[in-house]
Motif scaffolding. Structure first.
Motif, PDB file in Angstrom:
ATOM      1  N   CYS A  83       0.804  -1.230   0.000  1.00 58.18           N
ATOM      2  CA  CYS A  83       0.000   0.000   0.000  1.00 58.18           C
ATOM      3  C   CYS A  83       0.837   1.280   0.000  1.00 58.18           C
ATOM      4  O   CYS A  83       0.292   2.355  -0.225  1.00 58.18           O
ATOM      5  N   SER A  84       2.145   1.170   0.285  1.00 55.28           N
ATOM      6  CA  SER A  84       3.001   2.355   0.412  1.00 55.28           C
ATOM      7  C   SER A  84       4.468   1.929   0.433  1.00 55.28           C
ATOM      8  O   SER A  84       4.771   0.740   0.527  1.00 55.28           O
TER       9      SER A  84
ATOM     10  N   SER B 147      -0.942  -2.022  -4.389  1.00 57.06           N
ATOM     11  CA  SER B 147      -2.340  -1.825  -4.029  1.00 57.06           C
ATOM     12  C   SER B 147      -2.980  -0.851  -5.012  1.00 57.06           C
ATOM     13  O   SER B 147      -2.444   0.231  -5.279  1.00 57.06           O
ATOM     14  N   TRP B 148      -4.112  -1.235  -5.538  1.00 56.18           N
ATOM     15  CA  TRP B 148      -4.845  -0.446  -6.528  1.00 56.18           C
ATOM     16  C   TRP B 148      -5.097   0.973  -6.022  1.00 56.18           C
ATOM     17  O   TRP B 148      -5.646   1.168  -4.950  1.00 56.18           O
ATOM     18  N   GLY B 149      -4.626   1.955  -6.779  1.00 58.00           N
ATOM     19  CA  GLY B 149      -4.858   3.354  -6.440  1.00 58.00           C
ATOM     20  C   GLY B 149      -3.955   3.907  -5.351  1.00 58.00           C
ATOM     21  O   GLY B 149      -4.075   5.074  -4.989  1.00 58.00           O
ATOM     22  N   GLN B 150      -3.053   3.094  -4.813  1.00 54.75           N
ATOM     23  CA  GLN B 150      -2.174   3.564  -3.746  1.00 54.75           C
ATOM     24  C   GLN B 150      -0.700   3.581  -4.144  1.00 54.75           C
ATOM     25  O   GLN B 150       0.027   4.465  -3.712  1.00 54.75           O
TER      26      GLN B 150
ATOM     27  N   LYS C 238      -8.487  -5.973 -10.545  1.00 58.76           N
ATOM     28  CA  LYS C 238      -8.601  -4.518 -10.416  1.00 58.76           C
ATOM     29  C   LYS C 238      -8.339  -3.841 -11.756  1.00 58.76           C
ATOM     30  O   LYS C 238      -8.986  -2.854 -12.104  1.00 58.76           O
TER      31      LYS C 238
ATOM     32  N   GLY D 283     -11.696  -2.663 -11.954  1.00 60.27           N
ATOM     33  CA  GLY D 283     -11.578  -1.607 -10.950  1.00 60.27           C
ATOM     34  C   GLY D 283     -12.080  -2.087  -9.601  1.00 60.27           C
ATOM     35  O   GLY D 283     -11.811  -3.192  -9.169  1.00 60.27           O
ATOM     36  N   ASN D 284     -12.845  -1.239  -8.953  1.00 63.30           N
ATOM     37  CA  ASN D 284     -13.374  -1.579  -7.615  1.00 63.30           C
ATOM     38  C   ASN D 284     -14.798  -2.110  -7.666  1.00 63.30           C
ATOM     39  O   ASN D 284     -15.524  -2.041  -6.682  1.00 63.30           O
TER      40      ASN D 284
ATOM     41  N   GLU E  82       1.805   3.070  -7.618  1.00 65.03           N
ATOM     42  CA  GLU E  82       1.881   2.861  -9.064  1.00 65.03           C
ATOM     43  C   GLU E  82       2.663   1.575  -9.348  1.00 65.03           C
ATOM     44  O   GLU E  82       3.709   1.341  -8.728  1.00 65.03           O
TER      45      GLU E  82
END
Length: 113
Positions: free
Chosen positions: A49-50, A76-79, A104, A108-109, A81
């Motif tokens: 995620c980071s 993590s999707w959207g968190q 994803k 997507g979600n 790249e």
């Protein structure tokens, strides 16, 4: 998930164990004893995620190296790249397989997909 004991699972079954990172908010549910039970046809999956999650995972993998199974690492999707995570892995020469969360990418979600 990595929260359930995989010991009772028939060892002939390929198990994919999800190791939750601190950024997921579910790290406390990890059953780290599962790592000792994995074998060559199992997989350990980590969704990052980071940067802090990546470093957490990197240090955990180094401390337990070598694991007998394949390790999959996904952004993590959207968190994070995908390219960024790939660069971190390459920079550290981490022995993992980069993976995208294909569901994803495709949907997507969207719940239930």
């Amino acid at each position: 998930s990595g929260a359930m004991d995989v010991a009772p699972v028939d060892p002939r079954v390929s198990r994919v164990v999800d190791l939750k990172t601190p950024g997921s908010g579910e790290e406390g549910r990890n059953r780290l004893a599962n790592l000792e039970l994995l074998n060559a046809h199992d997989q350990l999956k980590i969704v990052v995620c980071s940067r802090a999650d990546y470093e957490w995972a990197r240090e955990l993998l180094r401390a337990r190296s070598p694991l007998p199974c394949q390790v999959l690492m996904s952004p993590s999707w959207g968190q994070v790249e995908p390219r960024t995570l790939a660069e971190w892995i390459l920079e550290d020469r981490l022995e993992v397989r980069f993976q995208l969360q294909l569901h994803k990418v495709l949907w997507g979600n969207e719940p239930g997909r």
